[in-house]
Scaffold this active site. Structure first.
Site, PDB file in Angstrom:
ATOM      1  N   ASP A 217       0.868  -1.175   0.000  1.00  0.00           N
ATOM      2  CA  ASP A 217       0.000   0.000   0.000  1.00  0.00           C
ATOM      3  C   ASP A 217       0.911   1.233   0.000  1.00  0.00           C
ATOM      4  OD1 ASP A 217      -2.326   1.575   0.335  1.00  0.00           O
ATOM      5  OD2 ASP A 217      -2.009   1.638   2.484  1.00  0.00           O
TER       6      ASP A 217
ATOM      7  N   LYS B  31     -16.436  12.482  -4.282  1.00  0.00           N
ATOM      8  CA  LYS B  31     -15.060  12.973  -4.121  1.00  0.00           C
ATOM      9  C   LYS B  31     -15.019  14.447  -3.689  1.00  0.00           C
ATOM     10  CE  LYS B  31     -12.822   9.824  -7.398  1.00  0.00           C
ATOM     11  NZ  LYS B  31     -13.995   9.058  -7.813  1.00  0.00           N
TER      12      LYS B  31
ATOM     13  N   GLY C 173      -5.103   3.683  -3.573  1.00  0.00           N
ATOM     14  CA  GLY C 173      -6.356   4.310  -3.987  1.00  0.00           C
ATOM     15  C   GLY C 173      -6.158   5.752  -4.399  1.00  0.00           C
TER      16      GLY C 173
END
Length: 1120
Positions: free
Chosen positions: A441, A611, A740
């Site tokens: 990650d 968003k 992400g």
């Protein structure tokens, strides 16, 4: 407070709405988004002649139709596996598993989710049956414990084989020795396993009982009553105190907090450390002290903010909620999946070798019976030979390896260079030494997840870390000017309003623009200041104190995102401080100490779909209504007024590794707001497509907003990330970053962390939406060499839909891969793809709840305890504190664990093979008689006290020092080829065993002279000495415990000779001979034993010396 709630039944339509929302939540966004994608794919241009553009990376072409592309990779893999070999190796297991899964699915069909009616305070009126609110984490019950544990043990070939062998000793015709020589080792293994399982199961039972027995206050018509957590039912009104666990999924009706909201801690649910704000249903929060039955019916829509989830903890105030879901239907239980049981590659390899040994055992027994001439009951003799040679497969193998794994885990946790390391899965430490792919990650793993405000851009002017004092002076000047205007003129609020309304026409000064930007940042967020209570412990005291004392020392900020906290902390540093916030209001403190009040009219929280987040506030002093909004540049660009700098500056900041947010505002008149509010309220009460209608109403406001500023927040790299990544790359490990975050930020972090080296090119995979585009882009990428790949989640999905095999083949050739905009399920899918297509070992490392699926899917999961909580750490096989610790974990501990287990496993097999060879020679000499050479305690002692300690001391062996392994990570590269344990090394050990067994037995027979009965004494003593010398031959670096183990074992054997004379006769039943104690003290005994031992070991020492001189291994070159 409890008495203020009327207890007449309310048929809650709201609960039904919540149920639908819940059903939508559990089905997640998958089906909807999948349907969108499906329709998009159907609209693709089918006429594209893709077969005219070959994308060839193997011998197979693309003659398949488009419908075949879903099954193409799987078909290719299965083609290779089909056939008799596949069925014998793994096919039968696959078929059995498939049948079992099908039966389980038939028996446990999921309950259909539908709307339910909940009667407040009257659970007995519920018509449906709901599960009990009890938590059960136990794997077994009283009846299934013993069968369950036995099944788990005997599903392994090794243990099942020994069970059959041991049971055969109850048949008189097959009995060849004492029962305990077979049952004692097996019983020991089972006793240890069952004891460990029983302790774990009892601990689980105690934890469950403790949770289920917690007492809660339940409101009834008779007042408060105490009820156990396990007895709570749907419809109960439960009071939960501060710091108490919420027992079930509830709708939040009322709180003691005057703000009508409370904080809950969700770290046990999702691993997030930040507190979450929950809001009571406004109609029940406002209820008067005495409710009357004539009250009109209430209709109020519920949102996720009105829910309290099971297993979370109330952090402030006292709450009352109505129970909606219990037991197995709670969110925490439904989101829990049983992780797969991970088995190490070394265990699978040893299992294969065990099967090879079994075939050798059967072959040897058949040869002996054939040489006998199949006389008499030959099948009985065959089985007796199988029993005689059963030590070829040593039962101590699994015991030694399991104990070794426990030692490796203990060494990892005790290593002072990597403090805080926790081994949660003790069965796979060797996996750390075999890794080829590391999937990591970004946020919180490679970076610290500590946000620092770095850049404020206003379009014409940009402020960095070194010019923040200018912003501070501008903010101070602007507020002192406003204060002086307000003091000098009572209508001082009018000029600013006129100036604001004409803002697009008149160019503002830099000072006023900075003031507007800072004000927008400090107002548009979901941050709540929390003050530590000194006067008392209740939530009311905290808020009362917060109202009176806005001192900076005891203030902390709580928010769902560290980005938000960084922005508010920055505004505090430049002079504008958020001092108080509740559901309806917010207070700011200016540089001069004046407190400004704002009324919160509406709040639109951030979602992954939109968003962006927004807030509508009214300034109490001027009555102005302003709509503030901030979000990602892709979401905000179409909303704000035309400008020529936003896109360029966003790109510049992203290249610097900054996370960007665009901030905008829109002034609203009272009429505009009232019109919006009526439409918004109507949309919220809609029972169908509520979220779509609400979004449409909000979007009507999001037009032509005034762009205020662009903020840049830096997520700093963790300590020593660069050297660690370089070390891993030199060790031959390919690193993939799955995040992400947006493409630009991910690319920048990949460069700054040296995930992609300076000399390498980066190929940014173009956004593709259909098969034709993917085909062209893959062809373009194929022409690049030694090039890192950066691809977005959407493009990845399209590529995997049509060209899965080809894409993975191409990506695996890249030195580094960066996947951005990845969902948690995509991360896990990528791990699975690598495992299926490459067959190599994968490791996933992450720190947040969104990394759990990836960590559990990988062969080896590593979790980092970080800002995002402990969820990944708790779900992982290994837990570390910092990313740099992974270097030592793999290079030192992983490498040592694999090499030690490989040596230990082969040595234990050698120990069984050598005694079986001696038995074979003995039987051959005595006309192929199925008579045991060594009986009773000799066989048990051989595998335990005589050789166990020296053999097990191999877990302390190391070929190079830890510092050398860290300095030369190239040593790790050799391990991935699996050369430490292979059929080649296994065959070498088999030949050594045959040579030594033959020498020991023939030597004893040749040198026995007239004392034939002394063969057992001579050969067994020489065997023990040979084993001790072989350990010394295998060891590469001596440890003082190894020396102690060698002499301790030798001492045990010598001292036991006096007590074991009855076992040293050959075939006591037929010969009746016993050991002459006087004989073992003679010179003849000593020289014969010494001669046999030297002949069995000396050639091996010579060969080892020559090999080291002529073809030394890589570690020897470094050591010299």
């Amino acid at each position: 407070m409890a008495d203020q709630i009327p207890l007449y039944p309310v048929r809650s339509a709201a609960a039904a709405a919540a149920n639908r929302k819940r059903a939508a939540y559990y089905s997640a966004a998958g089906p909807g988004s999948g349907a969108d994608r499906h329709s998009r794919y159907q609209l693709e241009d089918e006429s594209a002649h893709l077969d005219e553009m070959p994308l060839m990376m193997s011998e197979e072409g693309f003659e398949n139709e488009e419908s075949d592309y879903h099954t193409l990779p799987r078909a290719r893999i299965m083609q290779r596996k089909r056939g008799l070999e596949w069925f014998v190796c793994d096919g039968w297991k696959f078929l059995c598993t498939s049948c079992c899964d099908w039966l389980v699915n038939i028996c446990q069909r999921k309950k259909e989710l539908k709307a339910r009616t909940v009667w407040l305070g009257c659970p007995e009126k519920c018509e449906e049956k709901h599960p009990r609110n009890s938590i059960k984490n136990q794997k077994y019950n009283v009846f299934t414990f013993i069968p369950g544990v036995l099944y788990e043990q005997f599903k392994f070939f090794l243990n099942l084989y020994f069970l059959v062998i041991s049971c055969s000793q109850f048949v008189p015709a097959l009995k060849i020795g004492y029962l305990y020589t077979y049952w004692a080792p097996l019983g020991f293994v089972l006793a240890v396993t069952m004891t460990r399982e029983a302790i774990d199961e009892f601990r689980r039972f105690q934890r469950d009982k403790e949770v289920n027995s917690q007492l809660y206050s339940k409101l009834t018509v008779r007042g408060k009553v105490q009820v156990k957590s396990s007895d709570i039912q749907v419809g109960d009104l439960i009071i939960v105190e501060k710091n108490q666990r919420i027992p079930s999924d509830m709708v939040f009706l009322r709180t003691s907090e005057k703000a009508g909201s409370c904080f809950i801690r969700t770290d046990q649910l999702d691993g997030e450390t930040d507190w979450k704000l929950k809001v009571a249903v406004s109609c029940t929060q406002r209820l008067p002290a005495l409710g009357e039955d004539s009250d009109p019916p209430v209709h109020e829509s519920l949102s996720i903010e009105n829910t309290l989830w099971a297993s979370t903890v109330v952090a402030s105030g006292t709450v009352i909620g109505v129970v909606i879901y219990t037991g197995k239907e709670t969110r925490s239980v439904m989101n829990t999946s049983n992780p797969k049981n991970k088995v190490g590659l070394l265990d699978l390899e040893l299992n294969r070798l065990t099967k090879a040994l079994f075939l050798a055992l059967v072959a040897l027994s058949v040869v002996m019976v054939t040489l006998q001439g199949f006389v008499g009951p030959w099948y009985r003799n065959l089985f007796r030979f199988l029993l005689l040679f059963s030590y070829i497969i040593p039962i101590s193998l699994r015991v030694n390896l399991d104990m070794g794994k426990a030692v490796y885990g203990w060494m990892m946790m005790k290593d002072e260079n990597i403090p805080g390391t926790v081994v949660r899965t003790s069965t796979i430490p060797e996996e750390l030494g075999r890794l080829v792919y590391l999937l990591t990650d970004k946020t919180g793993t490679l970076t610290q997840n500590e946000m620092v405000f770095k850049r404020l851009h206003l379009g014409t002017v940009s402020y960095g870390a070194d010019t923040m004092d200018e912003i501070q002076s501008h903010v101070r000047d602007s507020y002192s000017q406003m204060q002086s205007q307000a003091g000098g003129n009572n209508t001082g609020s009018t000029p600013p309003r006129k100036a604001q309304s004409s803002a697009p026409k008149v160019r503002k000064s830099v000072s006023s623009r900075i003031h507007e930007a800072v004000k927008a940042i400090v107002l548009c967020h979901n941050v709540t200041p929390v003050y530590e209570s000194r006067a008392g412990v209740t939530g009311e005291t905290e808020f009362a104190e917060a109202d009176q004392d806005f001192s900076d020392e005891n203030r902390t900020y709580q928010a769902s995102s560290p980005d938000e906290v960084a922005l508010v902390q920055w505004t505090e540093s430049v002079g504008l401080t958020l001092v108080s916030r509740d559901l309806t209001s917010m207070q700011l403190k200016t540089p001069s100490g004046q407190v400004l009040s704002f009324c919160i009219l509406q709040l639109f929280p951030f979602t992954s779909e939109s968003k962006r987040m927004g807030i509508i506030v009214r300034d109490e002093s001027t009555a102005e209504i302003t709509f503030y909004m901030k979000g990602a540049d892709v979401a905000m660009s179409p909303i704000v007024q035309y400008n020529d700098w936003l896109e360029e500056e966003c790109g510049n900041m992203a290249r610097e590794g900054l996370r960007t947010l665009v901030v905008a505002k829109k002034a609203l008149t009272e009429e505009q707001y009232q019109d919006f509010e009526s439409r918004y309220t109507q949309a919220k009460l809609s029972m169908h497509d509520r979220s779509l209608k609400v979004a449409a109403v909000v979007e009507s406001l999001e037009r032509e907003m005034e762009l205020l500023c662009l903020t840049g927040v830096e997520d700093q790299l963790q300590a020593d990330v660069r050297p660690t990544l370089e070390m891993l790359r030199n060790a031959g490990i390919k690193i993939w970053m799955l995040t992400g975050d947006k493409l630009e930020t991910a690319t920048c972090i990949a460069k700054s962390s040296h995930l992609v080296s300076r000399t390498q090119d980066i190929h940014i995979f173009r956004q593709v939406t259909n098969r034709g585009e993917a085909h062209l882009e893959l062809n373009a990428f194929r022409r690049k060499h030694d090039c890192a790949l950066v691809i977005s989640g959407d493009s990845l999905e399209v590529c995997l839909k049509y060209y899965e095999h080809e894409f993975v083949e191409l990506a695996c050739q890249c030195p580094a891969v960066v996947c951005c905009r990845c969902s948690p399920t995509q991360k896990a899918h990528i791990v699975t793809l690598l495992q299926q297509h490459t067959g190599r070992r994968t490791c996933a490392i992450g720190d947040g709840g969104n990394d759990v699926s990836m960590v559990q899917a990988a062969d080896c999961g590593i979790g980092i305890e970080g800002k995002e909580g402990k969820q990944a750490s708790l779900a992982a096989d290994f837990s570390i504190r910092q990313f740099r610790h992974i270097g030592r974990l793999l290079m030192v501990h992983g490498r040592n664990s694999y090499k030690r287990s490989a040596a230990l496993g082969q040595f234990v097999m050698h120990r069984g093979l050598i005694i079986s060879t001696m038995q074979a020679v003995f039987s051959s000499v005595f006309y192929f008689a199925s008579v045991p050479l060594y009986q009773g305690f000799l066989m048990v002692g051989y595998a335990t006290i005589y050789t166990m300690f020296p053999v097990f001391s191999l877990v302390l062996d190391q070929d190079v020092k830890p510092e050398m392994a860290m300095l030369y990570p190239e040593l790790y590269k050799d391990l991935t080829k699996g050369r430490s344990l292979s059929f080649k090394t296994f065959l070498i050990w088999v030949l050594i065993s045959i040579y030594q067994g033959g020498i020991l037995m023939y030597g004893a027979l040749v040198l026995f002279e007239s004392e034939f009965v002394h063969v057992v004494a001579i050969s067994f003593t020489a065997l023990i000495l040979t084993e001790l010398l072989m350990v010394a031959l295998t060891v590469r670096t001596w440890h003082w415990l190894m020396v102690v183990a060698e002499f301790l074992s030798l001492g045990c054997y010598v001292s036991s000779l006096a007590f074991l004379n009855e076992y040293f006769g050959i075939g006591r039943v037929s010969f009746g001979a016993f050991l002459d104690v006087a004989f073992i003290t003679t010179v003849a005994f000593l020289w014969k034993v010494s001669a046999i031992t030297v002949v069995s070991c000396l050639p091996l020492y010579v060969l080892k010396y020559l090999r080291r001189k002529l073809s030394p291994p890589s570690y020897c070159k470094l050591a010299s």
